[in-house]
Design a protein around this motif. Structure first.
Motif, PDB file in Angstrom:
ATOM      1  N   LEU A  36       0.830  -1.203   0.000  1.00  0.00           N
ATOM      2  CA  LEU A  36       0.000   0.000   0.000  1.00  0.00           C
ATOM      3  C   LEU A  36       0.867   1.256   0.000  1.00  0.00           C
ATOM      4  CD1 LEU A  36      -3.047   0.950   0.467  1.00  0.00           C
ATOM      5  CD2 LEU A  36      -2.456   1.023   2.890  1.00  0.00           C
ATOM      6  N   CYS A  37       2.037   1.151   0.616  1.00  0.00           N
ATOM      7  CA  CYS A  37       2.937   2.290   0.774  1.00  0.00           C
ATOM      8  C   CYS A  37       3.982   2.303  -0.340  1.00  0.00           C
ATOM      9  CB  CYS A  37       3.642   2.220   2.125  1.00  0.00           C
ATOM     10  SG  CYS A  37       2.549   2.076   3.555  1.00  0.00           S
ATOM     11  N   ALA A  38       4.597   3.462  -0.527  1.00  0.00           N
ATOM     12  CA  ALA A  38       5.737   3.547  -1.434  1.00  0.00           C
ATOM     13  C   ALA A  38       6.840   2.599  -0.959  1.00  0.00           C
ATOM     14  CB  ALA A  38       6.246   4.981  -1.498  1.00  0.00           C
ATOM     15  N   ASP A  39       7.714   2.201  -1.880  1.00  0.00           N
ATOM     16  CA  ASP A  39       8.693   1.155  -1.580  1.00  0.00           C
ATOM     17  C   ASP A  39       9.566   1.471  -0.376  1.00  0.00           C
ATOM     18  OD1 ASP A  39       7.752  -0.325  -3.680  1.00  0.00           O
ATOM     19  OD2 ASP A  39       9.329   0.270  -5.079  1.00  0.00           O
ATOM     20  N   ASP A  40       9.907   2.737  -0.188  1.00  0.00           N
ATOM     21  CA  ASP A  40      10.819   3.102   0.904  1.00  0.00           C
ATOM     22  C   ASP A  40      10.085   3.699   2.102  1.00  0.00           C
ATOM     23  OD1 ASP A  40      10.033   5.408  -0.330  1.00  0.00           O
ATOM     24  OD2 ASP A  40      12.037   6.312  -0.449  1.00  0.00           O
ATOM     25  N   SER A  41       8.785   3.437   2.196  1.00  0.00           N
ATOM     26  CA  SER A  41       7.968   4.070   3.236  1.00  0.00           C
ATOM     27  C   SER A  41       7.620   3.108   4.361  1.00  0.00           C
ATOM     28  CB  SER A  41       6.674   4.617   2.628  1.00  0.00           C
ATOM     29  OG  SER A  41       5.793   5.071   3.638  1.00  0.00           O
ATOM     30  N   ILE A  42       7.721   3.610   5.590  1.00  0.00           N
ATOM     31  CA  ILE A  42       7.175   2.909   6.747  1.00  0.00           C
ATOM     32  C   ILE A  42       5.729   3.371   6.943  1.00  0.00           C
ATOM     33  CG2 ILE A  42       9.424   2.752   7.877  1.00  0.00           C
ATOM     34  CD1 ILE A  42       8.426   5.036   9.778  1.00  0.00           C
ATOM     35  N   ALA A  52       3.567   6.622   5.555  1.00  0.00           N
ATOM     36  CA  ALA A  52       4.269   7.899   5.488  1.00  0.00           C
ATOM     37  C   ALA A  52       4.207   8.440   4.067  1.00  0.00           C
ATOM     38  CB  ALA A  52       5.716   7.722   5.934  1.00  0.00           C
ATOM     39  N   GLU A  53       4.272   7.514   3.102  1.00  0.00           N
ATOM     40  CA  GLU A  53       4.084   7.877   1.693  1.00  0.00           C
ATOM     41  C   GLU A  53       3.309   6.748   1.011  1.00  0.00           C
ATOM     42  OE1 GLU A  53       6.545   9.030  -2.405  1.00  0.00           O
ATOM     43  OE2 GLU A  53       7.623   8.752  -0.501  1.00  0.00           O
ATOM     44  N   TYR A  54       2.211   7.097   0.382  1.00  0.00           N
ATOM     45  CA  TYR A  54       1.373   6.112  -0.288  1.00  0.00           C
ATOM     46  C   TYR A  54       1.864   5.857  -1.709  1.00  0.00           C
ATOM     47  CZ  TYR A  54      -2.184   5.874   3.354  1.00  0.00           C
ATOM     48  OH  TYR A  54      -2.845   5.643   4.538  1.00  0.00           O
ATOM     49  N   ASP A  72      -0.240   5.337  -3.992  1.00  0.00           N
ATOM     50  CA  ASP A  72      -1.268   6.050  -4.764  1.00  0.00           C
ATOM     51  C   ASP A  72      -1.483   7.426  -4.133  1.00  0.00           C
ATOM     52  OD1 ASP A  72      -3.524   7.050  -5.988  1.00  0.00           O
ATOM     53  OD2 ASP A  72      -4.767   5.263  -5.669  1.00  0.00           O
ATOM     54  N   PRO A  73      -1.029   8.514  -4.766  1.00  0.00           N
ATOM     55  CA  PRO A  73      -1.175   9.850  -4.185  1.00  0.00           C
ATOM     56  C   PRO A  73      -2.624  10.251  -3.928  1.00  0.00           C
ATOM     57  CG  PRO A  73       0.390   9.886  -6.004  1.00  0.00           C
ATOM     58  CD  PRO A  73      -0.273   8.542  -6.032  1.00  0.00           C
ATOM     59  N   ALA A  74      -3.557   9.741  -4.733  1.00  0.00           N
ATOM     60  CA  ALA A  74      -4.970  10.077  -4.532  1.00  0.00           C
ATOM     61  C   ALA A  74      -5.467   9.522  -3.200  1.00  0.00           C
ATOM     62  CB  ALA A  74      -5.804   9.541  -5.694  1.00  0.00           C
ATOM     63  N   LYS A  75      -5.040   8.318  -2.845  1.00  0.00           N
ATOM     64  CA  LYS A  75      -5.411   7.744  -1.547  1.00  0.00           C
ATOM     65  C   LYS A  75      -4.785   8.552  -0.415  1.00  0.00           C
ATOM     66  CE  LYS A  75      -7.898   4.135  -2.749  1.00  0.00           C
ATOM     67  NZ  LYS A  75      -9.331   3.997  -2.383  1.00  0.00           N
ATOM     68  N   ALA A  76      -3.546   8.983  -0.618  1.00  0.00           N
ATOM     69  CA  ALA A  76      -2.878   9.783   0.407  1.00  0.00           C
ATOM     70  C   ALA A  76      -3.677  11.037   0.715  1.00  0.00           C
ATOM     71  CB  ALA A  76      -1.470  10.149  -0.055  1.00  0.00           C
ATOM     72  N   GLU A  77      -4.184  11.696  -0.317  1.00  0.00           N
ATOM     73  CA  GLU A  77      -4.930  12.931  -0.125  1.00  0.00           C
ATOM     74  C   GLU A  77      -6.209  12.696   0.680  1.00  0.00           C
ATOM     75  OE1 GLU A  77      -6.115  16.828  -2.831  1.00  0.00           O
ATOM     76  OE2 GLU A  77      -6.148  14.847  -3.769  1.00  0.00           O
ATOM     77  N   LEU A  78      -6.902  11.601   0.368  1.00  0.00           N
ATOM     78  CA  LEU A  78      -8.142  11.291   1.084  1.00  0.00           C
ATOM     79  C   LEU A  78      -7.874  10.893   2.532  1.00  0.00           C
ATOM     80  CD1 LEU A  78      -9.988   9.231  -1.681  1.00  0.00           C
ATOM     81  CD2 LEU A  78     -10.592  11.529  -0.893  1.00  0.00           C
ATOM     82  N   VAL A  79      -6.848  10.063   2.747  1.00  0.00           N
ATOM     83  CA  VAL A  79      -6.515   9.636   4.112  1.00  0.00           C
ATOM     84  C   VAL A  79      -6.076  10.835   4.949  1.00  0.00           C
ATOM     85  CG1 VAL A  79      -4.895   8.285   5.506  1.00  0.00           C
ATOM     86  CG2 VAL A  79      -5.944   7.267   3.482  1.00  0.00           C
ATOM     87  N   VAL A  89       0.495  14.826  16.372  1.00  0.00           N
ATOM     88  CA  VAL A  89      -0.251  13.939  15.466  1.00  0.00           C
ATOM     89  C   VAL A  89      -0.621  14.688  14.184  1.00  0.00           C
ATOM     90  CG1 VAL A  89      -2.350  12.577  15.185  1.00  0.00           C
ATOM     91  CG2 VAL A  89      -1.112  12.512  17.353  1.00  0.00           C
ATOM     92  N   LEU A  90      -1.098  15.919  14.322  1.00  0.00           N
ATOM     93  CA  LEU A  90      -1.470  16.692  13.140  1.00  0.00           C
ATOM     94  C   LEU A  90      -0.267  16.995  12.258  1.00  0.00           C
ATOM     95  CD1 LEU A  90      -4.094  19.138  14.698  1.00  0.00           C
ATOM     96  CD2 LEU A  90      -4.533  17.323  13.052  1.00  0.00           C
ATOM     97  N   ALA A  91       0.883  17.247  12.871  1.00  0.00           N
ATOM     98  CA  ALA A  91       2.082  17.492  12.078  1.00  0.00           C
ATOM     99  C   ALA A  91       2.488  16.236  11.310  1.00  0.00           C
ATOM    100  CB  ALA A  91       3.220  17.948  12.991  1.00  0.00           C
ATOM    101  N   ALA A  92       2.358  15.057  11.954  1.00  0.00           N
ATOM    102  CA  ALA A  92       2.680  13.815  11.280  1.00  0.00           C
ATOM    103  C   ALA A  92       1.723  13.562  10.115  1.00  0.00           C
ATOM    104  CB  ALA A  92       2.624  12.658  12.272  1.00  0.00           C
ATOM    105  N   ILE A  93       0.437  13.816  10.329  1.00  0.00           N
ATOM    106  CA  ILE A  93      -0.550  13.624   9.258  1.00  0.00           C
ATOM    107  C   ILE A  93      -0.256  14.587   8.094  1.00  0.00           C
ATOM    108  CG2 ILE A  93      -2.997  13.897   8.660  1.00  0.00           C
ATOM    109  CD1 ILE A  93      -3.598  12.990  11.574  1.00  0.00           C
ATOM    110  N   ASP A  94       0.110  15.813   8.410  1.00  0.00           N
ATOM    111  CA  ASP A  94       0.403  16.793   7.375  1.00  0.00           C
ATOM    112  C   ASP A  94       1.606  16.393   6.525  1.00  0.00           C
ATOM    113  OD1 ASP A  94      -0.282  19.416   6.234  1.00  0.00           O
ATOM    114  OD2 ASP A  94       1.684  20.023   6.981  1.00  0.00           O
ATOM    115  N   SER A  95       2.490  15.563   7.079  1.00  0.00           N
ATOM    116  CA  SER A  95       3.689  15.150   6.353  1.00  0.00           C
ATOM    117  C   SER A  95       3.443  13.968   5.417  1.00  0.00           C
ATOM    118  CB  SER A  95       4.809  14.796   7.335  1.00  0.00           C
ATOM    119  OG  SER A  95       4.564  13.542   7.955  1.00  0.00           O
ATOM    120  N   ILE A  96       2.267  13.343   5.532  1.00  0.00           N
ATOM    121  CA  ILE A  96       1.967  12.186   4.685  1.00  0.00           C
ATOM    122  C   ILE A  96       1.963  12.596   3.215  1.00  0.00           C
ATOM    123  CG2 ILE A  96       0.147  10.535   4.060  1.00  0.00           C
ATOM    124  CD1 ILE A  96      -0.623  10.426   7.020  1.00  0.00           C
ATOM    125  N   LYS A  97       2.560  11.758   2.385  1.00  0.00           N
ATOM    126  CA  LYS A  97       2.622  12.032   0.941  1.00  0.00           C
ATOM    127  C   LYS A  97       1.807  11.003   0.168  1.00  0.00           C
ATOM    128  CE  LYS A  97       7.375  13.730   1.429  1.00  0.00           C
ATOM    129  NZ  LYS A  97       8.771  13.513   1.044  1.00  0.00           N
TER     130      LYS A  97
END
Length: 369
Positions: A120-126, A317-319, A321-328, A361-369
Motif C-alpha cells: 500500500l505504501c511507497a517502496d521506501d515508506s514505513i 508515510a508515503e502512499y 497512490d497519491p490520490a489515496k494519500a490525499e483522502l486519508v 499527530v497533526l504534524a505527522a498527518i500533514d507530512s503524509i505524501k
C-alpha cells in the motif's frame, strides 16, 4: 457502578467545557482539506472525491461511526468505510494492502514497521502510528443482586487467569465488605480474536499483578479456560446474556452493564476519560522510532484508573497512490483535530488528545505524501 448514555453525555459535556476553557482565547484553525477544524464547529469541507476503507479496533467503533458521519456530511464526495474486525485484523489488512488505513489498540512493533512491509505504501515508506483515541477499558460484569464491585489487580488477574472460580471467594469478599456475593461459578469472558484491547488489558495485569499474571502482554489470550467471544460486541453480548459473567470492553460500549471499580489499599476507581487522559499525559513515547511514528509507552502506574488504551490510526508515510494519500490525510486530519476529538468525546465518551500530543499527530498527518 453502571455506565449509561446519560452519564457518558455528562462526562462528554464536562470534557468539552474543560477543553474550551483550556483553549480559551486561541483562534480556531482555518478550514482546510487537510482536516483542521472548521470555524463553525463542523468537520472541514473539501471538494475531494473518492472512497477510502479502514479496518481494525472494535474499541473505537463508536468514535469511528461519529467521525465518519461528521466527515461525510461535510464532504459528500468522499465515502469512508470502517470495519471493526479487531486490531489484529486491521494490522493484517493494512500490511496486505486490503485497506487504506488501519485502526489498532497497539502500535506496530518496530520489526513489523519496516520500509516496504506493505505494498500500500511507497517502496521506501514505513507506516505511521498515529494516536487518535484515548479511552478506559471497563471491567463489565453481570451478577444478579450485585451492582457495585471492588477488585484489586491481583484478584482481577486471578479471576481472568482462572485461579479464582467462585463469586464468594474470600479474596473477592474481602474487597466488598457488606456485599452478599453468591456461591456461583464465575464465567470470565475474553476476546477470541487478536485484540489490542486484550493486549492493553493483559499489559495492565502483567505490570500491576506480576505474581499472578505471569505471562507478558499479548493480543491473543494466553491462558486456558474462560469463555471466548469475538470482538468488543461479542464480549459485551456474552456478559449481558450470561449469568455470573465478567469481561472487559472499551468503556464506550459497556451500555447498561455493571462496571467494577479497580484499585488497592482501599482506594477504588471507576473508568473515566479523565484518568485515561492522565495516564497518556505521563507516558513517554517509545524509543527508536521515526519522529512522526508516535507510539506511546503507557505508564500503568498512573494515579487513578489504570486500565486504559490508546488506539492508533495506521497510515503510510508515503502512499503508492497519491490520490489515496490525499483522502486519508483529509479524513485523519479531521479525526485528530480539536473538533474531531471533541466530536468523539461527545459521541463515545473518549478523552480528547492533549494539545501537545494533538499537535504532534497533526504534524505527522500533514507530512503524509
Amino acid at each position: 457502578m453502571k455506565i449509561r448514555l446519560t452519564a457518558a453525555l455528562g462526562l462528554s459535556a464536562a470534557l468539552l467545557l474543560s477543553a474550551c476553557a483550556a483553549n480559551e482565547g486561541t483562534p480556531a484553525p482555518a478550514d482546510s482539506a487537510t482536516g483542521s477544524a472548521a470555524t463553525d464547529g463542523s468537520a472541514p469541507a473539501s471538494d475531494l472525491q473518492g472512497t477510502i476503507s479502514g479496518k481494525g479496533s472494535s474499541a473505537m467503533n463508536s468514535a469511528q461511526t461519529t467521525w465518519i458521519a461528521k466527515f461525510q456530511e461535510a464532504n459528500p464526495g468522499v465515502t469512508v468505510n470502517y470495519a471493526p474486525d479487531g486490531s489484529g485484523a486491521g494490522r493484517e489488512a493494512f500490511m496486505g494492502a486490503g485497506v487504506d488505513f488501519a485502526g489498532s489498540d497497539r502500535a506496530f512493533k518496530l520489526d513489523e514497521n519496516v520500509a516496504g512491509a506493505s505494498s500500500l505504501c511507497a517502496d521506501d515508506s514505513i507506516a505511521y502510528d498515529l494516536p487518535i483515541y484515548v479511552s478506559p477499558i471497563a471491567v463489565i460484569f453481570n451478577l444478579e443482586g450485585v451492582d457495585e464491585l471492588n477488585l484489586d489487580p491481583d484478584t482481577l488477574a486471578g479471576i481472568f487467569k482462572g485461579d479464582i472460580t467462585k463469586w464468594n471467594d474470600p479474596k473477592i469478599a474481602a474487597l466488598n465488605e457488606g456485599v452478599e456475593l453468591p456461591d456461583m461459578d464465575i464465567t470470565a469472558v475474553h476476546r477470541s480474536d487478536d485484540s489490542g484491547t486484550t493486549e492493553n488489558f493483559t499489559d495492565y495485569l502483567n505490570k500491576t499483578a506480576p505474581s499472578v499474571w505471569d505471562n507478558e502482554a499479548d493480543g491473543e489470550w494466553t491462558y486456558e479456560g474462560g469463555e471466548a467471544a469475538k470482538g468488543t460486541s461479542g464480549v459485551v453480548a456474552a456478559v449481558t446474556n450470561g449469568t455470573g459473567t465478567i469481561g472487559y470492553a472499551d468503556a464506550s460500549q459497556a451500555g447498561e452493564l455493571s462496571v467494577a471499580k479497580i484499585g488497592k489499599d482501599g482506594n477504588f476507581f471507576g473508568p473515566t476519560a479523565e484518568d485515561a487522559a492522565k495516564a497518556v499525559d505521563v507516558s513517554p513515547m517509545e524509543d527508536g522510532r521515526d519522529a512522526n511514528d508516535l507510539a506511546i509507552n503507557l505508564d500503568r502506574g498512573a494515579e487513578g484508573y489504570g486500565i486504559v488504551l490508546v488506539a492508533y490510526a495506521m497510515a503510510c508515510a508515503e502512499y503508492a497512490d497519491p490520490a489515496k494519500a490525499e483522502l486519508v490525510k483529509a479524513y485523519l486530519g479531521y479525526v485528530a483535530s480539536e473538533q474531531g476529538q471533541n466530536d468523539a468525546a461527545e459521541g463515545a465518551g473518549s478523552a480528547p488528545l492533549a494539545e501537545g500530543l494533538r499537535e504532534k499527530v497533526l504534524a505527522a498527518i500533514d507530512s503524509i505524501k
